[in-house]
Motif scaffolding. Structure first.
Motif, PDB file in Angstrom:
ATOM      1  N   ALA A   1     -17.875 125.003 -53.890  1.00  0.00           N
ATOM      2  CA  ALA A   1     -18.234 126.409 -54.142  1.00  0.00           C
ATOM      3  C   ALA A   1     -17.938 127.267 -52.911  1.00  0.00           C
ATOM      4  O   ALA A   1     -17.389 128.371 -53.029  1.00  0.00           O
ATOM      5  CB  ALA A   1     -19.711 126.512 -54.520  1.00  0.00           C
ATOM      6  N   PHE A   2     -18.294 126.776 -51.721  1.00  0.00           N
ATOM      7  CA  PHE A   2     -17.980 127.500 -50.488  1.00  0.00           C
ATOM      8  C   PHE A   2     -16.471 127.718 -50.375  1.00  0.00           C
ATOM      9  O   PHE A   2     -16.016 128.822 -50.049  1.00  0.00           O
ATOM     10  CB  PHE A   2     -18.479 126.706 -49.274  1.00  0.00           C
ATOM     11  CG  PHE A   2     -19.881 127.007 -48.858  1.00  0.00           C
ATOM     12  CD1 PHE A   2     -20.150 127.989 -47.914  1.00  0.00           C
ATOM     13  CD2 PHE A   2     -20.943 126.304 -49.397  1.00  0.00           C
ATOM     14  CE1 PHE A   2     -21.443 128.261 -47.515  1.00  0.00           C
ATOM     15  CE2 PHE A   2     -22.254 126.564 -49.002  1.00  0.00           C
ATOM     16  CZ  PHE A   2     -22.505 127.551 -48.063  1.00  0.00           C
ATOM     17  N   LYS A   3     -15.700 126.667 -50.620  1.00  0.00           N
ATOM     18  CA  LYS A   3     -14.242 126.775 -50.474  1.00  0.00           C
ATOM     19  C   LYS A   3     -13.650 127.759 -51.475  1.00  0.00           C
ATOM     20  O   LYS A   3     -12.769 128.561 -51.128  1.00  0.00           O
ATOM     21  CB  LYS A   3     -13.594 125.400 -50.635  1.00  0.00           C
ATOM     22  CG  LYS A   3     -12.055 125.460 -50.591  1.00  0.00           C
ATOM     23  CD  LYS A   3     -11.415 124.113 -50.531  1.00  0.00           C
ATOM     24  CE  LYS A   3      -9.896 124.202 -50.707  1.00  0.00           C
ATOM     25  NZ  LYS A   3      -9.266 125.195 -49.806  1.00  0.00           N
TER      26      LYS A   3
ATOM     27  N   MET B   1     -14.622 130.445 -61.292  1.00  0.00           N
ATOM     28  CA  MET B   1     -14.655 129.008 -61.046  1.00  0.00           C
ATOM     29  C   MET B   1     -15.863 128.630 -60.189  1.00  0.00           C
ATOM     30  O   MET B   1     -16.480 127.580 -60.394  1.00  0.00           O
ATOM     31  CB  MET B   1     -13.354 128.559 -60.367  1.00  0.00           C
ATOM     32  CG  MET B   1     -12.137 128.588 -61.274  1.00  0.00           C
ATOM     33  SD  MET B   1     -10.600 128.170 -60.375  1.00  0.00           S
ATOM     34  CE  MET B   1     -10.968 126.461 -59.896  1.00  0.00           C
ATOM     35  N   THR B   2     -16.204 129.502 -59.245  1.00  0.00           N
ATOM     36  CA  THR B   2     -17.377 129.246 -58.407  1.00  0.00           C
ATOM     37  C   THR B   2     -18.650 129.196 -59.246  1.00  0.00           C
ATOM     38  O   THR B   2     -19.493 128.310 -59.078  1.00  0.00           O
ATOM     39  CB  THR B   2     -17.517 130.338 -57.331  1.00  0.00           C
ATOM     40  OG1 THR B   2     -16.324 130.387 -56.538  1.00  0.00           O
ATOM     41  CG2 THR B   2     -18.706 130.048 -56.428  1.00  0.00           C
ATOM     42  N   LEU B   3     -18.790 130.153 -60.156  1.00  0.00           N
ATOM     43  CA  LEU B   3     -19.949 130.155 -61.051  1.00  0.00           C
ATOM     44  C   LEU B   3     -19.996 128.877 -61.886  1.00  0.00           C
ATOM     45  O   LEU B   3     -21.065 128.280 -62.075  1.00  0.00           O
ATOM     46  CB  LEU B   3     -19.896 131.365 -61.977  1.00  0.00           C
ATOM     47  CG  LEU B   3     -20.404 132.694 -61.411  1.00  0.00           C
ATOM     48  CD1 LEU B   3     -20.173 133.806 -62.423  1.00  0.00           C
ATOM     49  CD2 LEU B   3     -21.881 132.606 -61.060  1.00  0.00           C
ATOM     50  N   THR B   4     -18.832 128.442 -62.367  1.00  0.00           N
ATOM     51  CA  THR B   4     -18.770 127.213 -63.162  1.00  0.00           C
ATOM     52  C   THR B   4     -19.219 126.013 -62.338  1.00  0.00           C
ATOM     53  O   THR B   4     -19.960 125.151 -62.824  1.00  0.00           O
ATOM     54  CB  THR B   4     -17.341 126.989 -63.682  1.00  0.00           C
ATOM     55  OG1 THR B   4     -16.931 128.125 -64.454  1.00  0.00           O
ATOM     56  CG2 THR B   4     -17.269 125.744 -64.544  1.00  0.00           C
ATOM     57  N   VAL B   5     -18.793 125.965 -61.089  1.00  0.00           N
ATOM     58  CA  VAL B   5     -19.181 124.863 -60.195  1.00  0.00           C
ATOM     59  C   VAL B   5     -20.683 124.886 -59.937  1.00  0.00           C
ATOM     60  O   VAL B   5     -21.347 123.840 -59.944  1.00  0.00           O
ATOM     61  CB  VAL B   5     -18.385 124.952 -58.875  1.00  0.00           C
ATOM     62  CG1 VAL B   5     -18.985 124.024 -57.822  1.00  0.00           C
ATOM     63  CG2 VAL B   5     -16.929 124.587 -59.112  1.00  0.00           C
ATOM     64  N   LEU B   6     -21.241 126.070 -59.708  1.00  0.00           N
ATOM     65  CA  LEU B   6     -22.685 126.174 -59.471  1.00  0.00           C
ATOM     66  C   LEU B   6     -23.477 125.740 -60.698  1.00  0.00           C
ATOM     67  O   LEU B   6     -24.517 125.082 -60.584  1.00  0.00           O
ATOM     68  CB  LEU B   6     -23.046 127.607 -59.074  1.00  0.00           C
ATOM     69  CG  LEU B   6     -22.519 128.084 -57.718  1.00  0.00           C
ATOM     70  CD1 LEU B   6     -22.846 129.567 -57.508  1.00  0.00           C
ATOM     71  CD2 LEU B   6     -23.110 127.254 -56.582  1.00  0.00           C
ATOM     72  N   TRP B   7     -23.012 126.115 -61.878  1.00  0.00           N
ATOM     73  CA  TRP B   7     -23.692 125.687 -63.109  1.00  0.00           C
ATOM     74  C   TRP B   7     -23.571 124.179 -63.294  1.00  0.00           C
ATOM     75  O   TRP B   7     -24.509 123.528 -63.742  1.00  0.00           O
ATOM     76  CB  TRP B   7     -23.116 126.427 -64.316  1.00  0.00           C
ATOM     77  CG  TRP B   7     -23.605 127.842 -64.423  1.00  0.00           C
ATOM     78  CD1 TRP B   7     -24.826 128.318 -64.037  1.00  0.00           C
ATOM     79  CD2 TRP B   7     -22.890 128.964 -64.941  1.00  0.00           C
ATOM     80  NE1 TRP B   7     -24.918 129.672 -64.266  1.00  0.00           N
ATOM     81  CE2 TRP B   7     -23.749 130.098 -64.830  1.00  0.00           C
ATOM     82  CE3 TRP B   7     -21.622 129.142 -65.487  1.00  0.00           C
ATOM     83  CZ2 TRP B   7     -23.370 131.371 -65.242  1.00  0.00           C
ATOM     84  CZ3 TRP B   7     -21.248 130.409 -65.907  1.00  0.00           C
ATOM     85  CH2 TRP B   7     -22.115 131.507 -65.787  1.00  0.00           C
TER      86      TRP B   7
ATOM     87  N   THR C   1     -17.606 135.985 -47.288  1.00  0.00           N
ATOM     88  CA  THR C   1     -17.782 134.690 -47.956  1.00  0.00           C
ATOM     89  C   THR C   1     -19.251 134.424 -48.240  1.00  0.00           C
ATOM     90  O   THR C   1     -19.630 134.034 -49.350  1.00  0.00           O
ATOM     91  CB  THR C   1     -17.213 133.556 -47.085  1.00  0.00           C
ATOM     92  OG1 THR C   1     -15.807 133.760 -46.887  1.00  0.00           O
ATOM     93  CG2 THR C   1     -17.438 132.205 -47.730  1.00  0.00           C
ATOM     94  N   SER C   2     -20.100 134.639 -47.233  1.00  0.00           N
ATOM     95  CA  SER C   2     -21.527 134.357 -47.390  1.00  0.00           C
ATOM     96  C   SER C   2     -22.184 135.285 -48.414  1.00  0.00           C
ATOM     97  O   SER C   2     -22.981 134.846 -49.251  1.00  0.00           O
ATOM     98  CB  SER C   2     -22.229 134.492 -46.034  1.00  0.00           C
ATOM     99  OG  SER C   2     -23.583 134.116 -46.128  1.00  0.00           O
ATOM    100  N   ILE C   3     -21.846 136.573 -48.344  1.00  0.00           N
ATOM    101  CA  ILE C   3     -22.450 137.531 -49.275  1.00  0.00           C
ATOM    102  C   ILE C   3     -22.007 137.248 -50.713  1.00  0.00           C
ATOM    103  O   ILE C   3     -22.826 137.268 -51.645  1.00  0.00           O
ATOM    104  CB  ILE C   3     -22.092 138.972 -48.864  1.00  0.00           C
ATOM    105  CG1 ILE C   3     -22.741 139.307 -47.516  1.00  0.00           C
ATOM    106  CG2 ILE C   3     -22.555 139.968 -49.928  1.00  0.00           C
ATOM    107  CD1 ILE C   3     -22.275 140.624 -46.914  1.00  0.00           C
TER     108      ILE C   3
ATOM    109  N   THR D   1     -12.414 120.788 -43.668  1.00  0.00           N
ATOM    110  CA  THR D   1     -13.078 121.733 -42.770  1.00  0.00           C
ATOM    111  C   THR D   1     -14.406 122.179 -43.358  1.00  0.00           C
ATOM    112  O   THR D   1     -15.423 122.240 -42.660  1.00  0.00           O
ATOM    113  CB  THR D   1     -12.173 122.955 -42.523  1.00  0.00           C
ATOM    114  OG1 THR D   1     -10.969 122.530 -41.878  1.00  0.00           O
ATOM    115  CG2 THR D   1     -12.880 123.981 -41.642  1.00  0.00           C
ATOM    116  N   TRP D   2     -14.416 122.494 -44.651  1.00  0.00           N
ATOM    117  CA  TRP D   2     -15.667 122.923 -45.282  1.00  0.00           C
ATOM    118  C   TRP D   2     -16.691 121.784 -45.316  1.00  0.00           C
ATOM    119  O   TRP D   2     -17.903 122.032 -45.258  1.00  0.00           O
ATOM    120  CB  TRP D   2     -15.392 123.440 -46.694  1.00  0.00           C
ATOM    121  CG  TRP D   2     -14.866 124.839 -46.681  1.00  0.00           C
ATOM    122  CD1 TRP D   2     -13.606 125.253 -46.981  1.00  0.00           C
ATOM    123  CD2 TRP D   2     -15.592 126.013 -46.315  1.00  0.00           C
ATOM    124  NE1 TRP D   2     -13.482 126.611 -46.826  1.00  0.00           N
ATOM    125  CE2 TRP D   2     -14.705 127.104 -46.420  1.00  0.00           C
ATOM    126  CE3 TRP D   2     -16.900 126.255 -45.907  1.00  0.00           C
ATOM    127  CZ2 TRP D   2     -15.080 128.414 -46.128  1.00  0.00           C
ATOM    128  CZ3 TRP D   2     -17.282 127.554 -45.616  1.00  0.00           C
ATOM    129  CH2 TRP D   2     -16.375 128.610 -45.730  1.00  0.00           C
TER     130      TRP D   2
END
Length: 331
Positions: free
Chosen positions: A230-232, A54-60, A291-293, A246-247
């Motif tokens: 994406a962070f969340k 889902m994170t990859l989808t959000v970044l795209w 999280t960051s990595i 918070t994010w």
């Protein structure tokens, strides 16, 4: 003033890259010495694959929004090849931002590929810088909005002073962006300042078109919102479930600090900033590191299609600009 020779520029470039490498290695070494990297690796190994997908989808999706915003900005000054072609260039730029030692290398590649499409180098560079500037401006606006809540949460005085200092520096940069052309003529005509003075004029000129300006502003807010999501999602994938609110407080200062050109693609700086920021919300340093990595790795994966597009030449395969656009090359 005599322009620097090519060997001189090469030495400066090598020196700059070496300093970035040293800063990156130094920050990573400090983090490795102070925190348990094994635990961070374990958290990463047990991350939820559906949430990472889902994170990859959000970044795209964010790349698509950036392409639309860039199209609106570019078409105000020059013929645009359209959002679909610009989306390919955005992916190419993202790929090179991950593999080159400087965070703006991808933008330089984008400008070069624009020239292959018949877009003048001047309009291309200004549109890319304006695209970046709008994202930066919205990030600063959001930072101002969340600062009171952030100051109430941070327990240490030095942390509160730090976030205010970051905001002050960001506001100075934003003010400079829109006012460099107001400098006395001898200064604004200097070779170093003149391109940025023209950028200031271009940024204000966009406000003459309220509908276009409103669309660019809305797309910029949407891009930042997707970054926060994406962070969340990354944090949720390892079980560190902070609220979206918070994010919203954490991402603006972390992102602005990451923009400092002191490390390779922001590595080390982002990890350090996130460890400090999330620590104020009770998140263990190892979880913040993981999280960051993971976010950095997802950004690399998100940029991989750009490498394929560049190798195949798909971004410049079928230029669709009218012939008159070629007259803009000298921009």
């Amino acid at each position: 003033m005599r322009p620097r020779s090519k060997p001189g520029r090469r030495v400066i470039k090598i020196l700059s890259t070496s300093i970035r490498l040293l800063v990156t290695v130094g920050l990573v070494a400090v983090l490795a010495a102070r925190f348990d990297l094994g635990q961070a690796a374990s958290l990463m190994g047990h991350a939820s694959l559906p949430l990472l997908a889902m994170t990859l989808t959000v970044l795209w999706a964010a790349n698509l929004i950036v392409a639309l915003r860039w199209h609106l900005i570019l078409s105000a000054a020059a013929p645009s090849p359209g959002p679909a072609t610009l989306l390919k260039l955005v992916f190419v730029g993202l790929f090179f931002n991950q593999v080159l030692p400087t965070g703006v290398g991808g933008d330089a590649v984008r400008a070069w590929r624009c020239s292959r499409l018949g877009i003048g180098l001047g309009p291309a560079v200004r549109s890319i810088l304006l695209d970046r500037a709008w994202g930066y401006a919205v990030l600063v606006i959001l930072y101002v909005a969340v600062l009171p809540s952030l100051l109430r949460v941070l327990p240490e005085t030095w942390e509160r002073v730090g976030v205010v200092a970051v905001l002050a520096a960001a506001l100075v940069g934003l003010l400079a962006l829109v006012s460099l052309d107001r400098l006395p003529r001898p200064l604004s005509d200097l070779r170093v300042i003149a391109p940025f003075a023209e950028l200031s004029r271009q940024s204000r000129r966009l406000f003459m078109y309220p509908r276009r300006c409103g669309a660019v502003l809305g797309l910029s807010f949407l891009t930042i919102a997707l970054s926060i999501i994406a962070f969340k999602l990354i944090a949720d994938s390892i079980g560190s479930r902070l609220s979206l609110g918070t994010w919203t407080m954490v991402v603006p200062p972390v992102t602005l600090i990451q923009l400092l050109p002191v490390s390779l693609a922001g590595w080390g700086v982002r990890e350090t900033a996130l460890v400090v920021a999330l620590g104020s919300f009770g998140v263990p340093a190892e979880a913040a590191l993981a999280t960051s990595i993971l976010l950095g790795l997802c950004m690399i994966l998100a940029g991989l299609p750009g490498g394929l597009i560049w190798l195949a030449g798909w971004d410049i395969a079928r230029p669709r600009l009218p012939p008159r656009a070629r007259t803009l090359r000298s921009g």
